[in-house]
Every structure is written in structure tokens, then in C-alpha cells.
Design a protein around this motif. Structure first.
Motif, PDB file in Angstrom:
ATOM      1  N   ALA A 168     -11.068  19.209   3.998  1.00 55.93           N
ATOM      2  CA  ALA A 168     -11.117  18.676   5.365  1.00 55.93           C
ATOM      3  C   ALA A 168     -11.620  17.231   5.377  1.00 55.93           C
ATOM      4  CB  ALA A 168     -11.999  19.559   6.242  1.00 55.93           C
ATOM      5  N   LEU A 169     -12.630  16.954   4.552  1.00 61.12           N
ATOM      6  CA  LEU A 169     -13.124  15.576   4.466  1.00 61.12           C
ATOM      7  C   LEU A 169     -12.056  14.637   3.936  1.00 61.12           C
ATOM      8  CD1 LEU A 169     -16.732  16.087   3.132  1.00 61.12           C
ATOM      9  CD2 LEU A 169     -16.072  15.021   5.277  1.00 61.12           C
ATOM     10  N   ARG A 170     -11.308  15.093   2.958  1.00 61.65           N
ATOM     11  CA  ARG A 170     -10.222  14.271   2.418  1.00 61.65           C
ATOM     12  C   ARG A 170      -9.177  13.999   3.504  1.00 61.65           C
ATOM     13  NH1 ARG A 170      -8.477  12.113  -1.987  1.00 61.65           N
ATOM     14  NH2 ARG A 170     -10.071  12.951  -3.322  1.00 61.65           N
ATOM     15  N   ALA A 171      -8.858  15.005   4.310  1.00 61.05           N
ATOM     16  CA  ALA A 171      -7.882  14.822   5.391  1.00 61.05           C
ATOM     17  C   ALA A 171      -8.371  13.768   6.389  1.00 61.05           C
ATOM     18  CB  ALA A 171      -7.626  16.150   6.097  1.00 61.05           C
ATOM     19  N   GLY A 172      -9.651  13.816   6.719  1.00 58.26           N
ATOM     20  CA  GLY A 172     -10.213  12.803   7.617  1.00 58.26           C
ATOM     21  C   GLY A 172     -10.269  11.433   6.963  1.00 58.26           C
ATOM     22  N   ALA A 173     -10.599  11.386   5.673  1.00 57.83           N
ATOM     23  CA  ALA A 173     -10.695  10.109   4.962  1.00 57.83           C
ATOM     24  C   ALA A 173      -9.330   9.439   4.831  1.00 57.83           C
ATOM     25  CB  ALA A 173     -11.316  10.314   3.587  1.00 57.83           C
ATOM     26  N   VAL A 174      -8.278  10.232   4.730  1.00 57.07           N
ATOM     27  CA  VAL A 174      -6.922   9.664   4.655  1.00 57.07           C
ATOM     28  C   VAL A 174      -6.604   8.903   5.940  1.00 57.07           C
ATOM     29  CG1 VAL A 174      -4.469  10.318   4.637  1.00 57.07           C
ATOM     30  CG2 VAL A 174      -6.024  11.255   2.939  1.00 57.07           C
ATOM     31  N   VAL A 175      -7.068   9.412   7.071  1.00 55.33           N
ATOM     32  CA  VAL A 175      -6.860   8.710   8.345  1.00 55.33           C
ATOM     33  C   VAL A 175      -7.565   7.352   8.314  1.00 55.33           C
ATOM     34  CG1 VAL A 175      -7.309   8.793  10.830  1.00 55.33           C
ATOM     35  CG2 VAL A 175      -6.552  10.847   9.629  1.00 55.33           C
ATOM     36  N   TYR A 176      -8.809   7.318   7.808  1.00 55.82           N
ATOM     37  CA  TYR A 176      -9.534   6.049   7.683  1.00 55.82           C
ATOM     38  C   TYR A 176      -8.816   5.106   6.716  1.00 55.82           C
ATOM     39  CZ  TYR A 176     -13.625   7.905  10.115  1.00 55.82           C
ATOM     40  OH  TYR A 176     -14.474   8.411  11.051  1.00 55.82           O
ATOM     41  N   ARG A 177      -8.337   5.643   5.607  1.00 60.25           N
ATOM     42  CA  ARG A 177      -7.629   4.808   4.627  1.00 60.25           C
ATOM     43  C   ARG A 177      -6.407   4.147   5.247  1.00 60.25           C
ATOM     44  NH1 ARG A 177      -4.503   7.966   0.322  1.00 60.25           N
ATOM     45  NH2 ARG A 177      -3.128   8.078   2.103  1.00 60.25           N
ATOM     46  N   GLU A 178      -5.626   4.911   5.978  1.00 57.22           N
ATOM     47  CA  GLU A 178      -4.417   4.354   6.591  1.00 57.22           C
ATOM     48  C   GLU A 178      -4.763   3.293   7.631  1.00 57.22           C
ATOM     49  OE1 GLU A 178      -1.453   4.842   5.335  1.00 57.22           O
ATOM     50  OE2 GLU A 178      -2.455   6.129   3.884  1.00 57.22           O
ATOM     51  N   ALA A 179      -5.826   3.515   8.401  1.00 57.49           N
ATOM     52  CA  ALA A 179      -6.245   2.518   9.389  1.00 57.49           C
ATOM     53  C   ALA A 179      -6.725   1.242   8.696  1.00 57.49           C
ATOM     54  CB  ALA A 179      -7.345   3.085  10.282  1.00 57.49           C
ATOM     55  N   ALA A 180      -7.467   1.381   7.596  1.00 60.87           N
ATOM     56  CA  ALA A 180      -7.945   0.206   6.858  1.00 60.87           C
ATOM     57  C   ALA A 180      -6.777  -0.546   6.235  1.00 60.87           C
ATOM     58  CB  ALA A 180      -8.945   0.627   5.785  1.00 60.87           C
ATOM     59  N   ARG A 181      -5.807   0.172   5.706  1.00 61.15           N
ATOM     60  CA  ARG A 181      -4.621  -0.491   5.139  1.00 61.15           C
ATOM     61  C   ARG A 181      -3.859  -1.248   6.220  1.00 61.15           C
ATOM     62  NH1 ARG A 181      -2.076   3.836   0.781  1.00 61.15           N
ATOM     63  NH2 ARG A 181      -3.647   3.439  -0.831  1.00 61.15           N
ATOM     64  N   ALA A 182      -3.791  -0.681   7.412  1.00 59.63           N
ATOM     65  CA  ALA A 182      -3.097  -1.363   8.509  1.00 59.63           C
ATOM     66  C   ALA A 182      -3.846  -2.636   8.933  1.00 59.63           C
ATOM     67  CB  ALA A 182      -2.937  -0.420   9.696  1.00 59.63           C
ATOM     68  N   ASN A 183      -5.183  -2.614   8.841  1.00 60.39           N
ATOM     69  CA  ASN A 183      -5.996  -3.774   9.245  1.00 60.39           C
ATOM     70  C   ASN A 183      -6.123  -4.833   8.164  1.00 60.39           C
ATOM     71  OD1 ASN A 183      -6.526  -2.497  11.645  1.00 60.39           O
ATOM     72  ND2 ASN A 183      -8.589  -1.866  11.097  1.00 60.39           N
ATOM     73  N   ALA A 184      -5.864  -4.492   6.917  1.00 60.96           N
ATOM     74  CA  ALA A 184      -6.114  -5.409   5.801  1.00 60.96           C
ATOM     75  C   ALA A 184      -5.177  -6.615   5.864  1.00 60.96           C
ATOM     76  CB  ALA A 184      -5.929  -4.700   4.473  1.00 60.96           C
ATOM     77  N   PRO A 185      -5.739  -7.826   5.696  1.00 63.69           N
ATOM     78  CA  PRO A 185      -4.882  -9.006   5.628  1.00 63.69           C
ATOM     79  C   PRO A 185      -4.041  -8.959   4.353  1.00 63.69           C
ATOM     80  CG  PRO A 185      -7.164  -9.599   5.208  1.00 63.69           C
ATOM     81  CD  PRO A 185      -7.146  -8.155   5.561  1.00 63.69           C
ATOM     82  N   VAL A 186      -2.796  -9.367   4.460  1.00 63.01           N
ATOM     83  CA  VAL A 186      -1.883  -9.247   3.320  1.00 63.01           C
ATOM     84  C   VAL A 186      -1.505 -10.616   2.806  1.00 63.01           C
ATOM     85  CG1 VAL A 186       0.348  -8.389   2.552  1.00 63.01           C
ATOM     86  CG2 VAL A 186      -0.940  -7.121   4.239  1.00 63.01           C
ATOM     87  N   ALA A 187      -1.818 -10.876   1.540  1.00 66.57           N
ATOM     88  CA  ALA A 187      -1.323 -12.070   0.858  1.00 66.57           C
ATOM     89  C   ALA A 187      -0.239 -11.596  -0.113  1.00 66.57           C
ATOM     90  CB  ALA A 187      -2.447 -12.788   0.129  1.00 66.57           C
ATOM     91  N   GLN A 188      -0.637 -10.763  -1.064  1.00 71.88           N
ATOM     92  CA  GLN A 188       0.329 -10.197  -2.009  1.00 71.88           C
ATOM     93  C   GLN A 188       0.360  -8.672  -1.938  1.00 71.88           C
ATOM     94  OE1 GLN A 188      -1.877 -11.996  -4.915  1.00 71.88           O
ATOM     95  NE2 GLN A 188      -0.681 -13.867  -5.031  1.00 71.88           N
ATOM     96  N   GLY A 189      -0.515  -8.083  -1.173  1.00 74.50           N
ATOM     97  CA  GLY A 189      -0.542  -6.630  -1.043  1.00 74.50           C
ATOM     98  C   GLY A 189      -1.518  -5.942  -1.968  1.00 74.50           C
ATOM     99  N   ASP A 190      -2.187  -6.688  -2.851  1.00 76.86           N
ATOM    100  CA  ASP A 190      -3.137  -6.075  -3.783  1.00 76.86           C
ATOM    101  C   ASP A 190      -4.312  -5.442  -3.047  1.00 76.86           C
ATOM    102  OD1 ASP A 190      -1.611  -6.786  -5.955  1.00 76.86           O
ATOM    103  OD2 ASP A 190      -2.730  -8.636  -6.339  1.00 76.86           O
ATOM    104  N   LEU A 191      -4.814  -6.133  -2.034  1.00 77.93           N
ATOM    105  CA  LEU A 191      -5.950  -5.614  -1.281  1.00 77.93           C
ATOM    106  C   LEU A 191      -5.559  -4.329  -0.559  1.00 77.93           C
ATOM    107  CD1 LEU A 191      -8.834  -5.891  -0.244  1.00 77.93           C
ATOM    108  CD2 LEU A 191      -7.957  -7.325   1.590  1.00 77.93           C
ATOM    109  N   ARG A 192      -4.421  -4.325   0.069  1.00 74.76           N
ATOM    110  CA  ARG A 192      -3.961  -3.149   0.796  1.00 74.76           C
ATOM    111  C   ARG A 192      -3.785  -1.956  -0.147  1.00 74.76           C
ATOM    112  NH1 ARG A 192       0.492  -4.085   5.192  1.00 74.76           N
ATOM    113  NH2 ARG A 192      -1.367  -4.811   6.252  1.00 74.76           N
ATOM    114  N   ARG A 193      -3.209  -2.196  -1.309  1.00 74.61           N
ATOM    115  CA  ARG A 193      -3.006  -1.111  -2.273  1.00 74.61           C
ATOM    116  C   ARG A 193      -4.320  -0.620  -2.886  1.00 74.61           C
ATOM    117  NH1 ARG A 193       1.568  -4.149  -3.312  1.00 74.61           N
ATOM    118  NH2 ARG A 193       0.529  -5.391  -4.899  1.00 74.61           N
TER     119      ARG A 193
END
Length: 176
Positions: free
Chosen positions: A31-56
């Protein structure tokens, strides 16, 4: 570390307490992993993208249940995106070198040509990309937070994902 208190999940908590401890831990980690995946996706959406390394580099790390405390980690940064903390929090201006340097930096004294004087540091050199530089003038960088806003904006969705996971898994685990 931030703690989230939930209300309205009492029936799930009651059902969890009826299960053996080993199964309860297994369900909580999932259950914690399921909730953490939601946070991960939100952080990836917010991350500034230069080459995509930070997002990945934003990943769901370990989940733990110890002494009644359940934790999950969402981390940013790896070998390629070692600068994740600098993007999140920014960095200050700095200068390494032995001479006084005039740059467009708002420090103490203004010069006649509109620049500012930075006092020399005690450091003699700085290694950048494997090369020793005698003088480095770095203007600093503004913070571009992506992790904290993700946590703030996705908390309700993460709690919903957590509860949905438990609602689906508790009946199947109880039958085993």
C-alpha cells in the motif's frame, strides 16, 4: 520527515488488525508503494527537463514497517542526475581564486562600471569535470522545487491509492 494523518480509513485499519502480523506488514508495504508511486509521478511531472536525467532519476525506494512505523521513500538523483538537490534548493553564488574579481554579483561594494567586487576566497582551486580550475565565478542558481510541491499536491491522491490497494488486497489475503 512528514507524517500524514488519515481520517475515514478506520474500517481498513480494523480489518488489518484482524490479519496476522506477517500479512499485515506485506500489505502495508504494498500500500505504501502504491501511494509512493503517486508521489513519484507528480514529482516527475514537476521536474524541470533539460535532458530528462533528473526526471528519470526520481524513483520509489524502499518501504519498511518497523516497530509499528511504516515508511516509504521517493528519491531523486543518481549518478547522472547528481545535481537533484541543487535544482530543488538552489545554490549560492561563489568565487574561488586569489585575486579580487569584478562580476555582476550583488555583494558588498559596487564598482564604477556597474559590477560588484567579490572578495577572494581562501580556496586556491576547484575541480570541475576532472580539471583543476584556478578561478571559478559561479552566479548561483535559483531553486526550482519539484519534490515538495509534488508532495503537497498529490497527498490526497496518494492516500486514495493507498486505501484502494488495501481495499483490493485485504479480502484476497484474508481468504488465504
Amino acid at each position: 520527515m512528514a507524517a500524514i494523518e488519515t481520517k475515514g480509513l478506520r474500517e481498513l485499519e480494523k480489518k488489518l488488525r484482524e490479519l496476522p502480523v506477517k500479512i499485515e506488514k506485506k500489505l502495508m508495504r504494498g500500500a505504501l508503494r502504491a501511494g509512493a508511486v503517486v508521489y513519484r509521478e507528480a514529482a516527475r511531472a514537476n521536474a524541470p527537463v533539460a535532458q530528462g536525467d533528473l526526471r528519470r532519476s526520481i524513483k520509489v525506494g524502499s518501504t519498511n514497517v518497523k516497530r509499528g512505523q511504516a515508511t516509504a521513500k521517493v528519491t531523486a538523483g543518481d549518478k547522472k542526475a547528481y545535481y537533484a538537490h541543487i535544482v530543488e534548493f538552489g545554490s549560492g553564488r561563489f568565487y574561488t581564486g586569489t585575486k579580487r574579481r569584478i562580476v555582476g554579483d550583488k555583494r558588498k561594494r559596487r564598482t564604477a562600471d556597474g559590477g560588484y567586487i567579490i572578495k577572494p576566497s581562501k580556496k586556491k582551486a576547484l575541480v570541475i569535470a576532472g580539471q583543476v580550475r584556478a578561478q571559478v565565478v559561479h552566479p548561483g542558481s535559483r531553486p526550482q522545487p519539484f519534490m515538495r510541491p509534488a508532495f503537497d499536491s498529490a497527498s490526497e491522491n496518494a492516500i486514495a491509492a493507498f486505501a484502494d490497494y488495501l481495499r483490493q488486497r485485504i479480502p484476497t489475503e484474508a481468504l488465504k
